[in-house]
Enzyme design. Structure first.
Site, short mmCIF file in Angstrom:
data_model
loop_
_atom_site.label_atom_id
_atom_site.label_comp_id
_atom_site.label_asym_id
_atom_site.label_seq_id
_atom_site.Cartn_x
_atom_site.Cartn_y
_atom_site.Cartn_z
N LEU A 138 28.14 32.84 -28.25
CA LEU A 138 27.41 32.23 -27.15
C LEU A 138 28.04 30.86 -26.92
CD1 LEU A 138 23.65 32.88 -28.11
CD2 LEU A 138 25.02 34.15 -26.46
N ASP A 139 28.07 30.42 -25.65
CA ASP A 139 28.54 29.07 -25.39
C ASP A 139 27.71 28.08 -26.20
OD1 ASP A 139 30.28 30.14 -23.52
OD2 ASP A 139 28.90 29.82 -21.85
N ALA A 140 28.31 26.94 -26.53
CA ALA A 140 27.60 25.94 -27.33
C ALA A 140 26.27 25.57 -26.70
CB ALA A 140 28.48 24.70 -27.50
N ARG A 244 27.38 32.96 -16.06
CA ARG A 244 27.56 31.72 -15.32
C ARG A 244 28.46 31.93 -14.11
NH1 ARG A 244 29.51 27.85 -20.00
NH2 ARG A 244 29.48 26.27 -18.35
#
Length: 321
Positions: A138-140, A244
């Site tokens: 997962l993105d930070a 996104r």
């Protein structure tokens, strides 16, 4: 490290410093010196010099060289919210702000550092020394459910499930505007942007197929022109920044997204974001389901919205009729 440049030397600063340090620090290339300047680590008479292409001025230069990062991530006692754990794998609820693994500019405080401490030597090595146990990411600044492997057998089996898209993954996104139609599928090709290599983009040619199913779960503002919306996104593939990019391609980027959120949301939405203290993209991995790679048991985990996104929903409801 100090070096004094006399008048009349090489015209470019990076070249002058490189020549002056050739005996003292031959390992410092011009490229490394340029990178140190960009980081503010080179000063002249107490003032940072940022551009290697600038003319070399005489004076005393101080070069601060950071200590080398450890070759392997170090175990750190970082609290984890664990949803499930057995001898083969661990499922957890990752908070926003935590990177999954070390990378440029971030050598500690990551999920890998926390797992190395928690699992105490029982973590799959398939991901390599920098990413032990990591099957997906997962993105930070994206929160939510993740699974990590504790054994090589589990890692390889989980990787096959992800590669075959035989994983249930659902996300909640709070977005600007609202997608039309209210329910649908976005199917594109996603790859590196030709204009900015740090970003992903929808491509006409190249890239990889990316499929996201979405469903509108609520709106704030006029039905004919909503100011913000809650959208449930179900991944059929797992490309970098997929949701996104896809939401932005529909004209409704994820609120708070610093990369794909082009255009400012309405004033009331901005006020709600400030009131909620949202400091990241409003994206949360809410469901993760899969067949246990060893026991064959069907597992499914859900994670409620974290505090900042829940507060944003409340603030939107309060500010927008």
């Amino acid at each position: 490290m100090e070096v004094t440049l006399a008048p009349g030397g090489a015209s470019r600063l990076d070249k002058a410093l490189h020549e002056a340090l050739s005996d003292q620090a031959p390992e410092l290339s011009r490229a490394r010196l340029q990178a140190l300047m960009a980081e503010g680590a080179v000063t002249r008479d107490g003032q940072a010099v940022m551009a290697g292409s600038a003319r070399a001025a005489p004076g005393l230069y101080l070069i601060e060289i950071p200590a080398p990062a450890p070759a392997e991530p170090q175990a750190q006692d970082i609290p984890l919210t664990i949803l499930f754990e057995d001898a083969h794998l661990i499922v957890l609820d990752k908070p926003a702000g935590m990177a999954v693994h070390p990378g440029p500019g971030r050598t500690d405080g990551t999920l890998v550092n926390a797992l190395l401490h928690h699992c105490a030597g029982s973590l799959s090595g398939v991901g390599g020394v920098a990413r032990p146990g990591i099957v997906h990411r997962l993105d930070a600044d994206t929160s939510g459910v993740m699974v990590a492997a504790k054994t090589d057998q589990a890692h390889q089996a989980l990787s096959k499930l992800f590669a075959a898209h035989d994983i249930e993954r659902a996300y909640i996104a709070l977005v600007r505007g609202a997608p039309r139609p209210e329910r649908g599928r976005v199917e594109t090709r996603i790859g590196r942007s030709q204009h900015d290599r740090k970003k992903m983009a929808v491509l006409t040619n190249g890239g990889r197929v990316a499929i996201t199913d979405y469903a509108l779960e609520g709106v704030w503002g006029p039905q004919e022109r909503p100011l913000a919306a809650r959208v449930r996104c179900t991944l059929q593939t797992g490309r970098t920044h997929q949701i996104r990019v896809h939401m932005a391609s529909l004209g409704c980027p994820v609120l708070g997204d610093p990369v794909y959120g082009s255009g400012a949301p309405a004033g009331a939405v901005r006020e709600a974001m400030a009131e909620a203290g949202l400091g990241r993209q409003a994206l949360h991995a809410t469901v993760l389901g899969f067949v246990h790679p060893v026991t064959g048991e069907r597992l499914r985990f859900e994670s409620a919205l974290p505090a900042d996104m829940a507060a944003l929903q409340q603030a939107l409801t309060k500010k927008i009729a």
